[in-house]
Design a protein around this motif. Structure first.
Motif, PDB file in Angstrom:
ATOM      1  N   CYS A  79       4.835   4.071   2.363  1.00 16.86           N
ATOM      2  CA  CYS A  79       4.113   2.892   1.896  1.00 16.86           C
ATOM      3  C   CYS A  79       3.171   3.327   0.774  1.00 16.86           C
ATOM      4  O   CYS A  79       2.359   4.240   0.962  1.00 16.86           O
ATOM      5  CB  CYS A  79       3.319   2.266   3.042  1.00 16.86           C
ATOM      6  N   SER A  80       3.309   2.705  -0.387  1.00 14.98           N
ATOM      7  CA  SER A  80       2.495   3.087  -1.537  1.00 14.98           C
ATOM      8  C   SER A  80       1.041   2.636  -1.414  1.00 14.98           C
ATOM      9  O   SER A  80       0.195   3.043  -2.194  1.00 14.98           O
ATOM     10  CB  SER A  80       3.097   2.516  -2.823  1.00 14.98           C
ATOM     11  N   ILE A  81       0.746   1.830  -0.400  1.00 19.46           N
ATOM     12  CA  ILE A  81      -0.619   1.351  -0.211  1.00 19.46           C
ATOM     13  C   ILE A  81      -1.384   2.221   0.779  1.00 19.46           C
ATOM     14  O   ILE A  81      -2.456   2.725   0.486  1.00 19.46           O
ATOM     15  CB  ILE A  81      -0.631  -0.130   0.259  1.00 19.46           C
ATOM     16  N   CYS A  82      -0.818   2.425   1.974  1.00 19.37           N
ATOM     17  CA  CYS A  82      -1.567   3.143   3.020  1.00 19.37           C
ATOM     18  C   CYS A  82      -0.991   4.500   3.391  1.00 19.37           C
ATOM     19  O   CYS A  82      -1.628   5.264   4.097  1.00 19.37           O
ATOM     20  CB  CYS A  82      -1.690   2.287   4.281  1.00 19.37           C
ATOM     21  N   CYS A  97       4.989  -3.208   6.359  1.00 17.09           N
ATOM     22  CA  CYS A  97       4.337  -1.996   6.847  1.00 17.09           C
ATOM     23  C   CYS A  97       3.553  -2.329   8.112  1.00 17.09           C
ATOM     24  O   CYS A  97       2.761  -3.280   8.108  1.00 17.09           O
ATOM     25  CB  CYS A  97       3.395  -1.440   5.779  1.00 17.09           C
ATOM     26  N   PRO A  98       3.753  -1.570   9.190  1.00 22.99           N
ATOM     27  CA  PRO A  98       3.036  -1.884  10.428  1.00 22.99           C
ATOM     28  C   PRO A  98       1.530  -1.624  10.348  1.00 22.99           C
ATOM     29  O   PRO A  98       0.779  -2.125  11.174  1.00 22.99           O
ATOM     30  CB  PRO A  98       3.688  -0.978  11.469  1.00 22.99           C
ATOM     31  N   ILE A  99       1.089  -0.892   9.350  1.00 24.58           N
ATOM     32  CA  ILE A  99      -0.345  -0.593   9.223  1.00 24.58           C
ATOM     33  C   ILE A  99      -1.046  -1.611   8.311  1.00 24.58           C
ATOM     34  O   ILE A  99      -1.984  -2.276   8.716  1.00 24.58           O
ATOM     35  CB  ILE A  99      -0.577   0.841   8.678  1.00 24.58           C
ATOM     36  N   CYS A 100      -0.565  -1.733   7.062  1.00 24.76           N
ATOM     37  CA  CYS A 100      -1.294  -2.583   6.102  1.00 24.76           C
ATOM     38  C   CYS A 100      -0.571  -3.890   5.761  1.00 24.76           C
ATOM     39  O   CYS A 100      -1.080  -4.673   4.966  1.00 24.76           O
ATOM     40  CB  CYS A 100      -1.612  -1.794   4.836  1.00 24.76           C
ATOM     41  N   LYS A 101       0.606  -4.092   6.345  1.00 27.11           N
ATOM     42  CA  LYS A 101       1.342  -5.361   6.264  1.00 27.11           C
ATOM     43  C   LYS A 101       1.934  -5.707   4.896  1.00 27.11           C
ATOM     44  O   LYS A 101       2.345  -6.830   4.673  1.00 27.11           O
ATOM     45  CB  LYS A 101       0.475  -6.543   6.747  1.00 27.11           C
ATOM     46  N   VAL A 102       2.018  -4.731   3.965  1.00 22.63           N
ATOM     47  CA  VAL A 102       2.653  -5.025   2.684  1.00 22.63           C
ATOM     48  C   VAL A 102       4.169  -5.075   2.872  1.00 22.63           C
ATOM     49  O   VAL A 102       4.707  -4.503   3.814  1.00 22.63           O
ATOM     50  CB  VAL A 102       2.276  -4.007   1.586  1.00 22.63           C
ATOM     51  N   PRO A 103       4.897  -5.751   1.967  1.00 17.98           N
ATOM     52  CA  PRO A 103       6.351  -5.882   2.114  1.00 17.98           C
ATOM     53  C   PRO A 103       7.105  -4.580   1.833  1.00 17.98           C
ATOM     54  O   PRO A 103       6.574  -3.634   1.243  1.00 17.98           O
ATOM     55  CB  PRO A 103       6.713  -6.953   1.084  1.00 17.98           C
ATOM     56  N   LYS A 104       8.355  -4.582   2.242  1.00 19.57           N
ATOM     57  CA  LYS A 104       9.260  -3.441   2.075  1.00 19.57           C
ATOM     58  C   LYS A 104       9.310  -2.975   0.618  1.00 19.57           C
ATOM     59  O   LYS A 104       9.451  -1.777   0.347  1.00 19.57           O
ATOM     60  CB  LYS A 104      10.656  -3.858   2.566  1.00 19.57           C
ATOM     61  N   SER A 105       9.156  -3.875  -0.314  1.00 22.83           N
ATOM     62  CA  SER A 105       9.227  -3.537  -1.742  1.00 22.83           C
ATOM     63  C   SER A 105       8.122  -2.573  -2.184  1.00 22.83           C
ATOM     64  O   SER A 105       8.218  -1.980  -3.246  1.00 22.83           O
ATOM     65  CB  SER A 105       9.170  -4.803  -2.587  1.00 22.83           C
ATOM     66  N   LYS A 106       7.085  -2.407  -1.381  1.00 21.08           N
ATOM     67  CA  LYS A 106       5.973  -1.511  -1.721  1.00 21.08           C
ATOM     68  C   LYS A 106       6.192  -0.093  -1.224  1.00 21.08           C
ATOM     69  O   LYS A 106       5.320   0.762  -1.347  1.00 21.08           O
ATOM     70  CB  LYS A 106       4.654  -2.045  -1.162  1.00 21.08           C
ATOM     71  N   PHE A 107       7.384   0.198  -0.658  1.00 18.58           N
ATOM     72  CA  PHE A 107       7.703   1.533  -0.179  1.00 18.58           C
ATOM     73  C   PHE A 107       8.442   2.313  -1.260  1.00 18.58           C
ATOM     74  O   PHE A 107       9.210   1.739  -2.031  1.00 18.58           O
ATOM     75  CB  PHE A 107       8.566   1.462   1.085  1.00 18.58           C
ATOM     76  N   GLU A 108       8.209   3.633  -1.289  1.00 17.16           N
ATOM     77  CA  GLU A 108       8.862   4.507  -2.246  1.00 17.16           C
ATOM     78  C   GLU A 108       9.523   5.643  -1.490  1.00 17.16           C
ATOM     79  O   GLU A 108       8.974   6.150  -0.504  1.00 17.16           O
ATOM     80  CB  GLU A 108       7.834   5.063  -3.230  1.00 17.16           C
ATOM     81  N   GLU A 109      10.686   6.079  -1.966  1.00 19.93           N
ATOM     82  CA  GLU A 109      11.360   7.200  -1.313  1.00 19.93           C
ATOM     83  C   GLU A 109      10.557   8.471  -1.534  1.00 19.93           C
ATOM     84  O   GLU A 109      10.080   8.740  -2.634  1.00 19.93           O
ATOM     85  CB  GLU A 109      12.780   7.376  -1.861  1.00 19.93           C
ATOM     86  N   ALA A 110      10.373   9.231  -0.453  1.00 13.24           N
ATOM     87  CA  ALA A 110       9.577  10.471  -0.532  1.00 13.24           C
ATOM     88  C   ALA A 110      10.440  11.626  -1.007  1.00 13.24           C
ATOM     89  O   ALA A 110      11.626  11.601  -0.929  1.00 13.24           O
ATOM     90  CB  ALA A 110       8.996  10.795   0.835  1.00 13.24           C
TER      91      ALA A 110
END
Length: 121
Positions: free
Chosen positions: A75-78, A108-121
């Motif tokens: 998650c790019s936010i949290c 995101c189960p922590i900060c609730k942003v959508p799937k689109s805010k995730f980046e591959e590690a």
């Protein structure tokens, strides 16, 4: 540079990036982060963070090639991490579920942003 991950919520501190929103400049080693630092998400103390070990780059590439479903997305936010191998059983996603198969409305189960805010590690 190393990455330290909160063992409670998964928020990650990357020494290269620092945590500017928390007053920590990029390039600040974990050892120089204040002793009273707390996770910005779940507020646990610095002692609850664990160093994320990085395998040798070549071994990492081989593991990725030989283990389907071994990608991770952050998650790019949290900083919460989704591992295809582990899934997210608490959120109804079985271990081994590819990121592409995670529902489009996943948050995101922590900060609730959508799937689109995730980046591959």
């Amino acid at each position: 540079m190393a990455v330290y991950v909160c063992s409670v919520c998964g928020w990650a501190y990357d020494e290269a990036e620092g945590a500017p929103d928390n007053g920590i400049n990029p390039g600040t080693p974990w050892e120089q982060v204040a002793a009273d630092f707390r996770c910005p998400i779940c507020k646990v103390p610095k002692s609850k963070f664990e160093k994320q070990e990085e395998p040798e780059e070549e071994a990492k590439e081989e593991a990725a090639e030989s283990a389907p479903g071994s990608r991770t997305f952050v998650c790019s936010i949290c900083g919460w991490t989704y591992s295809e191998a582990e899934g997210a059983p608490d959120n109804g996603i079985a271990p081994g579920t590819a990121w592409e198969d995670v529902p489009a409305d996943f948050r995101c189960p922590i900060c609730k942003v959508p799937k689109s805010k995730f980046e591959e590690a």
